[in-house]
Design a protein around this motif. Structure first.
Motif, PDB file in Angstrom:
ATOM      1  N   PHE A 111      -6.012   9.583   0.812  1.00  0.00           N
ATOM      2  CA  PHE A 111      -6.046   8.128   0.952  1.00  0.00           C
ATOM      3  C   PHE A 111      -6.933   7.714   2.119  1.00  0.00           C
ATOM      4  O   PHE A 111      -7.703   6.749   2.010  1.00  0.00           O
ATOM      5  N   TRP A 124       2.708   2.633  -2.073  1.00  0.00           N
ATOM      6  CA  TRP A 124       2.677   3.359  -3.343  1.00  0.00           C
ATOM      7  C   TRP A 124       1.477   4.300  -3.447  1.00  0.00           C
ATOM      8  O   TRP A 124       1.480   5.238  -4.258  1.00  0.00           O
ATOM      9  N   THR A 125       0.427   4.055  -2.628  1.00  0.00           N
ATOM     10  CA  THR A 125      -0.776   4.883  -2.738  1.00  0.00           C
ATOM     11  C   THR A 125      -0.514   6.333  -2.344  1.00  0.00           C
ATOM     12  O   THR A 125      -1.209   7.229  -2.822  1.00  0.00           O
ATOM     13  N   TYR A 126       0.516   6.549  -1.519  1.00  0.00           N
ATOM     14  CA  TYR A 126       0.823   7.922  -1.117  1.00  0.00           C
ATOM     15  C   TYR A 126       1.464   8.716  -2.262  1.00  0.00           C
ATOM     16  O   TYR A 126       1.583   9.938  -2.168  1.00  0.00           O
ATOM     17  N   LEU A 147       0.796  -1.232   0.000  1.00  0.00           N
ATOM     18  CA  LEU A 147       0.000   0.000   0.000  1.00  0.00           C
ATOM     19  C   LEU A 147       0.825   1.276   0.000  1.00  0.00           C
ATOM     20  O   LEU A 147       0.263   2.353  -0.202  1.00  0.00           O
ATOM     21  N   LEU A 176       0.045   8.604  -5.157  1.00  0.00           N
ATOM     22  CA  LEU A 176      -1.124   8.986  -5.945  1.00  0.00           C
ATOM     23  C   LEU A 176      -2.078   9.884  -5.167  1.00  0.00           C
ATOM     24  O   LEU A 176      -2.734  10.743  -5.769  1.00  0.00           O
TER      25      LEU A 176
END
Length: 201
Positions: A108, A98-100, A96, A102
């Motif tokens: 998030f 990598w979500t930061y 997870l 985006l």
């Protein structure tokens, strides 16, 4: 020595072959005593309700508890306090982190809040159709599998100064509770599937 054979006489006496008849005690019926002894004891009212409706009450409790948890946790995800608290868990997880790149920290957390509220709504929709709660149970199980992976990737879960199975209060024990929530999620999915199959037969 002579041994007589006992036989019943019609007048309530016992006669021996080769001996005079002797009077005996009259027979007493024991049907009333037997019926009294075999009568079942009355079960107290609370236990009667548990026996009749225990499974239904437990099922409702499991569904309702997970709905409340998702409503509460999901609502908190829209706060800055909760969003900042997730950074240590999400940022150290390869699945997870990598979500930061985006979304922002608040973005998030809000997205996760929408997901959690949606799962809670799906589980509550068991009242409408078990297909909804089946989807909600499966999504919930996937979510808790993900959060349990944080126990491996998050620093501070295990206490090196103590031997296993010592874990910290937070985040260790906070994450460990998801084992029970995962079990409830799977039970809801299985129960919903069983309800769907029985409705089709």
């Amino acid at each position: 020595m002579q041994i007589g054979i006992v036989y019943s006489a019609s007048n309530g006496q016992v006669a021996h072959r080769g001996q005079p008849k002797e009077k005996t005690m009259p027979r007493v019926s024991i049907h009333g005593v037997a019926a009294y002894q075999s009568a079942p004891a009355h079960t107290p009212l609370p236990f009667e309700l548990i026996e009749r409706h225990g499974r239904t009450i437990a099922a409702v409790g499991l569904y309702a508890s997970l709905v409340v948890i998702y409503a509460w946790f999901g609502g908190m995800k829209f706060t800055a306090y909760e969003a900042e608290g997730l950074t240590g868990l999400v940022g150290n997880n390869p699945l997870l982190s990598w979500t930061y790149s985006l979304f922002s920290v608040r973005g998030f957390s809000s997205l996760l809040g929408v997901l959690e509220l949606s799962i809670g709504a799906l589980i509550a929709a068991r009242l409408v159709n078990p297909a909804y709660s089946l989807a909600g149970g499966l999504l919930s199980a996937g979510l808790f599998v993900t959060t349990l992976s944080f126990m491996v990737t998050t620093p501070g879960v295990f206490l090196p100064e103590f031997s296993l199975p010592a874990i910290s209060v937070a985040p260790g024990q906070f994450l460990l509770k998801d084992v029970g929530l995962l079990a409830i999620s799977l039970w809801i999915a299985i129960d919903s599937l069983a309800a769907l199959r029985s409705a089709r037969t």
